[in-house]
Design a protein around this motif. Structure first.
Motif, PDB file in Angstrom:
ATOM      1  N   ALA A 226       0.833  -1.204   0.000  1.00 25.64           N
ATOM      2  CA  ALA A 226       0.000   0.000   0.000  1.00 25.64           C
ATOM      3  C   ALA A 226       0.869   1.255   0.000  1.00 25.64           C
ATOM      4  O   ALA A 226       0.578   2.222  -0.715  1.00 25.64           O
ATOM      5  N   LEU A 227       1.916   1.260   0.809  1.00 26.80           N
ATOM      6  CA  LEU A 227       2.837   2.394   0.825  1.00 26.80           C
ATOM      7  C   LEU A 227       3.522   2.537  -0.535  1.00 26.80           C
ATOM      8  O   LEU A 227       3.648   3.642  -1.079  1.00 26.80           O
ATOM      9  N   THR A 228       3.961   1.418  -1.098  1.00 20.93           N
ATOM     10  CA  THR A 228       4.688   1.449  -2.366  1.00 20.93           C
ATOM     11  C   THR A 228       3.832   2.006  -3.489  1.00 20.93           C
ATOM     12  O   THR A 228       4.286   2.844  -4.274  1.00 20.93           O
ATOM     13  N   GLU A 229       2.589   1.558  -3.581  1.00 19.79           N
ATOM     14  CA  GLU A 229       1.746   2.046  -4.682  1.00 19.79           C
ATOM     15  C   GLU A 229       1.458   3.537  -4.528  1.00 19.79           C
ATOM     16  O   GLU A 229       1.448   4.281  -5.523  1.00 19.79           O
ATOM     17  N   ALA A 230       1.270   4.011  -3.288  1.00 17.82           N
ATOM     18  CA  ALA A 230       1.034   5.439  -3.075  1.00 17.82           C
ATOM     19  C   ALA A 230       2.276   6.253  -3.431  1.00 17.82           C
ATOM     20  O   ALA A 230       2.192   7.295  -4.096  1.00 17.82           O
ATOM     21  N   GLU A 261      -0.525  11.483   9.175  1.00 18.29           N
ATOM     22  CA  GLU A 261      -1.365  10.518   9.899  1.00 18.29           C
ATOM     23  C   GLU A 261      -2.409   9.876   8.986  1.00 18.29           C
ATOM     24  O   GLU A 261      -2.751   8.705   9.154  1.00 18.29           O
ATOM     25  N   ARG A 262      -2.918  10.640   8.049  1.00 16.31           N
ATOM     26  CA  ARG A 262      -3.912  10.090   7.137  1.00 16.31           C
ATOM     27  C   ARG A 262      -3.293   8.992   6.273  1.00 16.31           C
ATOM     28  O   ARG A 262      -3.916   7.956   6.020  1.00 16.31           O
ATOM     29  N   LEU A 263      -2.058   9.227   5.836  1.00 18.62           N
ATOM     30  CA  LEU A 263      -1.360   8.221   5.033  1.00 18.62           C
ATOM     31  C   LEU A 263      -1.073   6.968   5.838  1.00 18.62           C
ATOM     32  O   LEU A 263      -1.336   5.841   5.380  1.00 18.62           O
TER      33      LEU A 263
END
Length: 295
Positions: A226-230, A261-263
């Protein structure tokens, strides 16, 4: 494996296999792949670079290979009838998705296939080959690590590309979203794949130079998809706008991402919901859209 060969030698009934007749006239093994590979290995006489001789069987079969079977035993094995049920798959998205669902339900062998392994079996073609080539980029390999034997690295690239080009149409479940995307662009039609290669390649270079291998990881040594795609979608959108970006900008933007925080909420909870996916892409896009500071 040994017990399966023993059953054949004893003439016991065995389960049939299910094949999918694809539009290009190839057969896809839907159920029974392990049994067929066992037969292949026994006839060849080699399994995992070692001689395939029977061990966990009745005493009369122990130590036997195909080459050392008696003439009667060999005829028994060679004459075995395995029933095959054939499902015809049309080239339509609905037909292939139906086969995918059946495949998932029947995927109960010793080594279950991952969603992407099923996906590339059902949707072979130029797009799948293109993904495989992207997966060999040197800096991508530095970022991700060793190639995944279960193709999770290729699936991650698919997620990045699909969301960069089509995030506005994302709906759960993620598996079906990716199936639809790869099915629609199976022959690399209707997408500017050369543009995507340039944006993805440049993003890989910048992220690796600015942050390093830790860029794709969040609170663990495992790649956080999820972090990578964002991260990639945000940076690729910035690059696609034609605005300048350098390593310092990527490094500072990355730190702001992790501090948002939203991320962090959107990559830690239920990551496939429409709300969380939209939130993390919005945050990443906004952060990477900020003006570049002069050094």
């Amino acid at each position: 494996m040994d017990k399966f060969i023993e059953s054949l030698l004893l003439g016991y009934p065995i389960p049939g296999i299910i094949l999918v007749l694809q539009p290009d006239k190839r057969y896809l093994v839907l159920d029974g792949q392990q049994r067929l590979r066992t037969l292949q290995a026994f006839y060849k006489g080699v399994h995992q670079d070692q001689e395939f001789s029977l061990k966990n069987t009745a005493e009369q079969f122990q130590g036997l290979t195909y080459a050392t079977l008696s003439a009667e035993q060999r005829r028994q094995l060679d004459n075995t009838f395995i029933q095959a049920t054939i499902v015809k798959a049309e080239s339509t998205r609905e037909s292939l998705e139906a086969v995918y669902q059946v495949f998932e339900r029947m995927n109960s062998g010793g080594t279950q296939l991952t969603p992407h392994e099923i996906r590339i079996a059902l949707y072979p073609g130029p797009f799948v080959d293109w993904l495989a080539n992207l997966n060999t980029l040197q800096d991508w390999r530095h970022l991700y690590g060793l190639e995944s034997p279960r193709l999770r690295d290729q699936e991650l690239i698919l997620r990045i590309v699909a969301l960069f080009l089509n995030a506005e149409h994302y709906e759960r479940p993620l598996k079906q979203f990716l199936n639809n995307f790869i099915g629609e662009h199976r022959d690399l039609q209707d997408i500017d794949h050369e543009r995507v290669v340039k944006l993805f390649s440049r993003s890989v270079q910048l992220i690796y130079a600015a942050v390093g291998r830790s860029a794709l990881r969040f609170q663990s040594n495992q790649v956080n998809m999820a972090l990578t795609e964002a991260l990639f979608v945000g940076l690729m959108r910035r690059l696609d706008s034609g605005r300048a970006v350098d390593e310092a900008t990527v490094a500072s933007s990355y730190q702001r991402l992790l501090a948002d925080e939203r991320l962090t909420a959107a990559i830690s909870g239920s990551t496939s919901t429409e709300e969380n996916l939209k939130a993390r892409l919005e945050v990443a896009t906004a952060i990477f859209s900020r003006p570049q500071r002069n050094s």
